[in-house]
Write a protein that holds these residues in place. Structure first.
Motif, mmCIF file in Angstrom:
data_model
loop_
_atom_site.group_PDB
_atom_site.id
_atom_site.type_symbol
_atom_site.label_atom_id
_atom_site.label_comp_id
_atom_site.label_asym_id
_atom_site.label_seq_id
_atom_site.Cartn_x
_atom_site.Cartn_y
_atom_site.Cartn_z
ATOM 1 N N GLU A 1 2.915 17.003 -15.822
ATOM 2 C CA GLU A 1 2.090 17.694 -14.851
ATOM 3 C C GLU A 1 1.880 16.806 -13.623
ATOM 4 O OE1 GLU A 1 -1.531 18.927 -16.662
ATOM 5 O OE2 GLU A 1 -0.548 20.289 -18.067
ATOM 6 N N GLU A 2 1.877 17.414 -12.466
ATOM 7 C CA GLU A 2 1.686 16.665 -11.238
ATOM 8 C C GLU A 2 0.213 16.356 -11.034
ATOM 9 O OE1 GLU A 2 3.088 16.880 -6.606
ATOM 10 O OE2 GLU A 2 2.761 18.735 -7.698
ATOM 11 N N VAL A 3 -0.084 15.090 -10.790
ATOM 12 C CA VAL A 3 -1.461 14.667 -10.563
ATOM 13 C C VAL A 3 -1.800 14.871 -9.088
ATOM 14 C CG1 VAL A 3 -3.062 12.730 -10.693
ATOM 15 C CG2 VAL A 3 -1.231 12.946 -12.384
ATOM 16 N N PRO A 4 -2.923 15.515 -8.769
ATOM 17 C CA PRO A 4 -3.299 15.721 -7.365
ATOM 18 C C PRO A 4 -3.417 14.394 -6.621
ATOM 19 C CG PRO A 4 -4.657 17.062 -8.812
ATOM 20 C CD PRO A 4 -3.870 16.135 -9.698
ATOM 21 N N ILE A 5 -3.040 14.392 -5.346
ATOM 22 C CA ILE A 5 -3.045 13.166 -4.553
ATOM 23 C C ILE A 5 -4.434 12.542 -4.472
ATOM 24 C CG2 ILE A 5 -3.333 14.421 -2.365
ATOM 25 C CD1 ILE A 5 -1.232 11.225 -2.840
ATOM 26 N N GLY A 6 -5.479 13.378 -4.447
ATOM 27 C CA GLY A 6 -6.840 12.849 -4.395
ATOM 28 C C GLY A 6 -7.200 12.033 -5.612
ATOM 29 N N VAL A 7 -6.621 12.394 -6.767
ATOM 30 C CA VAL A 7 -6.827 11.621 -7.994
ATOM 31 C C VAL A 7 -5.952 10.377 -7.968
ATOM 32 C CG1 VAL A 7 -6.613 11.640 -10.511
ATOM 33 C CG2 VAL A 7 -7.456 13.674 -9.311
ATOM 34 N N LYS A 8 -4.686 10.535 -7.559
ATOM 35 C CA LYS A 8 -3.751 9.399 -7.505
ATOM 36 C C LYS A 8 -4.280 8.258 -6.635
ATOM 37 C CE LYS A 8 0.795 11.547 -8.205
ATOM 38 N NZ LYS A 8 2.100 11.777 -7.556
ATOM 39 N N GLN A 9 -4.926 8.613 -5.534
ATOM 40 C CA GLN A 9 -5.394 7.590 -4.603
ATOM 41 C C GLN A 9 -6.391 6.631 -5.243
ATOM 42 O OE1 GLN A 9 -6.736 10.374 -1.674
ATOM 43 N NE2 GLN A 9 -4.953 10.130 -0.365
ATOM 44 N N LYS A 10 -7.092 7.091 -6.285
ATOM 45 C CA LYS A 10 -8.099 6.258 -6.947
ATOM 46 C C LYS A 10 -7.547 5.500 -8.145
ATOM 47 C CE LYS A 10 -11.910 9.362 -5.661
ATOM 48 N NZ LYS A 10 -11.108 10.339 -4.912
ATOM 49 N N LEU A 11 -6.388 5.929 -8.641
ATOM 50 C CA LEU A 11 -5.815 5.317 -9.839
ATOM 51 C C LEU A 11 -5.077 4.022 -9.509
ATOM 52 C CD1 LEU A 11 -4.310 8.460 -11.607
ATOM 53 C CD2 LEU A 11 -6.365 7.212 -12.275
ATOM 54 N N ARG A 12 -5.417 2.939 -10.209
ATOM 55 C CA ARG A 12 -4.710 1.651 -10.095
ATOM 56 C C ARG A 12 -4.541 1.225 -8.629
ATOM 57 N NH1 ARG A 12 -2.498 5.172 -13.564
ATOM 58 N NH2 ARG A 12 -2.806 4.701 -15.766
ATOM 59 N N GLU B 1 -5.761 -1.235 -6.906
ATOM 60 C CA GLU B 1 -5.507 -2.654 -6.661
ATOM 61 C C GLU B 1 -4.019 -2.981 -6.801
ATOM 62 O OE1 GLU B 1 -6.558 -7.011 -8.632
ATOM 63 O OE2 GLU B 1 -7.795 -5.270 -9.144
ATOM 64 N N GLN B 2 -3.399 -2.452 -7.870
ATOM 65 C CA GLN B 2 -1.969 -2.700 -8.087
ATOM 66 C C GLN B 2 -1.129 -2.082 -6.972
ATOM 67 O OE1 GLN B 2 -4.201 -1.674 -10.313
ATOM 68 N NE2 GLN B 2 -3.671 -2.248 -12.415
ATOM 69 N N LYS B 3 -1.479 -0.878 -6.548
ATOM 70 C CA LYS B 3 -0.729 -0.202 -5.484
ATOM 71 C C LYS B 3 -0.838 -0.965 -4.168
ATOM 72 C CE LYS B 3 -1.231 4.338 -7.618
ATOM 73 N NZ LYS B 3 -1.880 5.663 -7.551
ATOM 74 N N ALA B 4 -2.007 -1.515 -3.898
ATOM 75 C CA ALA B 4 -2.192 -2.292 -2.658
ATOM 76 C C ALA B 4 -1.319 -3.552 -2.678
ATOM 77 C CB ALA B 4 -3.667 -2.663 -2.485
ATOM 78 N N ARG B 5 -1.217 -4.197 -3.846
ATOM 79 C CA ARG B 5 -0.358 -5.391 -3.955
ATOM 80 C C ARG B 5 1.112 -5.022 -3.781
ATOM 81 N NH1 ARG B 5 -3.238 -6.680 -8.832
ATOM 82 N NH2 ARG B 5 -1.268 -6.586 -10.000
ATOM 83 N N ILE B 6 1.508 -3.905 -4.366
ATOM 84 C CA ILE B 6 2.887 -3.429 -4.218
ATOM 85 C C ILE B 6 3.193 -3.149 -2.750
ATOM 86 C CG2 ILE B 6 4.426 -1.480 -4.721
ATOM 87 C CD1 ILE B 6 3.003 -1.333 -7.496
ATOM 88 N N GLY C 1 3.232 10.131 -1.579
ATOM 89 C CA GLY C 1 2.660 9.445 -2.731
ATOM 90 C C GLY C 1 1.543 8.510 -2.341
ATOM 91 N N SER C 2 0.760 8.086 -3.328
ATOM 92 C CA SER C 2 -0.384 7.213 -3.050
ATOM 93 C C SER C 2 0.042 5.769 -2.793
ATOM 94 C CB SER C 2 -1.375 7.269 -4.217
ATOM 95 O OG SER C 2 -0.734 7.004 -5.448
ATOM 96 N N THR C 3 1.142 5.312 -3.413
ATOM 97 C CA THR C 3 1.607 3.943 -3.159
ATOM 98 C C THR C 3 2.259 3.841 -1.785
ATOM 99 O OG1 THR C 3 1.982 3.682 -5.541
ATOM 100 C CG2 THR C 3 2.948 2.025 -4.089
ATOM 101 N N THR C 4 3.045 4.850 -1.412
ATOM 102 C CA THR C 4 3.630 4.840 -0.067
ATOM 103 C C THR C 4 2.553 5.010 1.002
ATOM 104 O OG1 THR C 4 4.175 7.175 -0.452
ATOM 105 C CG2 THR C 4 5.961 5.578 -0.684
ATOM 106 N N GLU C 5 1.459 5.667 0.658
ATOM 107 C CA GLU C 5 0.325 5.747 1.593
ATOM 108 C C GLU C 5 -0.243 4.359 1.860
ATOM 109 O OE1 GLU C 5 -4.066 7.925 2.052
ATOM 110 O OE2 GLU C 5 -2.861 8.249 0.249
ATOM 111 N N GLU C 6 -0.277 3.528 0.824
ATOM 112 C CA GLU C 6 -0.743 2.148 1.012
ATOM 113 C C GLU C 6 0.216 1.366 1.913
ATOM 114 O OE1 GLU C 6 -3.635 0.778 0.006
ATOM 115 O OE2 GLU C 6 -4.180 2.775 -0.722
ATOM 116 N N ILE C 7 1.515 1.662 1.828
ATOM 117 C CA ILE C 7 2.483 1.014 2.737
ATOM 118 C C ILE C 7 2.192 1.430 4.175
ATOM 119 C CG2 ILE C 7 4.927 0.783 3.347
ATOM 120 C CD1 ILE C 7 5.605 1.300 0.420
ATOM 121 N N ALA C 8 1.880 2.706 4.383
ATOM 122 C CA ALA C 8 1.546 3.186 5.729
ATOM 123 C C ALA C 8 0.338 2.437 6.289
ATOM 124 C CB ALA C 8 1.276 4.690 5.701
ATOM 125 N N LYS C 9 -0.627 2.157 5.451
ATOM 126 C CA LYS C 9 -1.805 1.387 5.898
ATOM 127 C C LYS C 9 -1.393 -0.011 6.332
ATOM 128 C CE LYS C 9 -5.004 3.885 2.854
ATOM 129 N NZ LYS C 9 -5.867 3.775 1.645
#
Length: 270
Positions: free
Chosen positions: A79-90, A92-97, A116-124
């Motif tokens: 099942e696809e996890v909504p982006i609003g939920v993904k943004q809160k999951l892990r 710290e790890q996503k920011a390091r990636i 995706g939420s990890t690529t959103e962190e890259i955009a930041k």
């Protein structure tokens, strides 16, 4: 005259269930119902909301449930996890990636940022890079919003059908829009990665678009936290051999890392 009692009233006695047993029952309840709230669980197990929040946070840290505001959702790979939920999951790890990914970006390049939420962190990270010019192609509205006003970014978006769960555009129009483009590097966010099956996503149209992104990119970099490794999903994007680099976090299973490296993929642990 008797003195008023200054002591606070006794606390409501909590359930005598062992922590592990209560968390096992919570996990089973979430899987059965699909969604639970903190208040519902506190009443059911006769414990405080603080205790239940701690239980849900512990379960979420192992990937057993998806933590949401006020409760939790079932964690189901297909099942696809909504982006609003993904943004809160892990997060710290996503920011390091994302920090490791941003180190690969060079002035004057054209990069592709998948949704995706990890690529959103890259955009930041891109917002603060000291660059003169960077072409960014993305199919994600949330990423476009972050980069739209950045002076050194030339933003390109394909058309397509909007999926509210991911804020992304996909479909035949999006695939066709990419056919005349070329990118130096693709940062691909994947929902699941199994060395024997490949890169996967729960959405068929997204898989087709991701495959086209890989086709037009000189280098393919997957960004995925350790919880995505060895999971399986509905739609296969491509075999892992089509990856050049995987950036994941230091919690990744060493056996999986060794297997990927044995197939010629550079693995970076953030």
């Amino acid at each position: 005259m008797s003195r008023p009692n200054s002591k606070p009233p006794p606390a409501k006695p909590e359930s005598t269930l062992l922590i592990d047993e209560r968390r096992r029952l919570i996990r089973e309840l979430v899987q059965t119902q699909g969604r639970v709230t903190v208040d519902e669980l506190a009443e059911r197990f006769g414990t405080s909301v603080v205790t239940i929040r701690s239980d849900l946070n512990a379960l979420a840290s192992t990937g057993a449930v998806l933590r949401t505001h006020g409760g939790a959702l079932a964690q189901r790979d297909t099942e696809e996890v909504p982006i609003g939920v993904k943004q809160k999951l892990r997060h710290e790890q996503k920011a390091r990636i994302a920090t490791e990914a941003a180190k690969m970006i060079r002035d004057g390049e054209t990069i592709l940022l998948d949704s995706g939420s990890t690529t959103e962190e890259i955009a930041k990270q891109i917002r603060s890079l000291r660059l003169t010019s960077l072409n960014v192609i993305t199919n994600a509205l949330n990423i476009a919003g972050l980069l739209a006003t950045v002076p050194h970014v030339n933003l390109i978006m394909p058309g397509g059908q909007l999926r509210p769960n991911s804020y992304s555009l996909s479909g035949p129009q999006a695939v066709a829009a990419l056919q005349g483009l070329h990118a130096d590097r693709l940062f691909l966010g994947v929902d699941s990665l199994d060395p024997d099956i490949g890169l996967m996503t729960p959405h068929l149209l997204e898989a087709q678009l991701n495959a086209q992104m890989m086709k037009i990119s000189r280098q393919v970099v997957a960004v995925a936290d350790a919880s995505k490794l060895m999971k399986r999903n509905l739609s296969v994007i491509a075999p892992v051999e089509q990856l050049d680099v995987l950036i994941t976090d230091s919690g990744a299973d060493q056996a999986i890392v060794d297997q990927l490296r044995g197939r010629g993929i550079e693995v970076v642990l953030a």
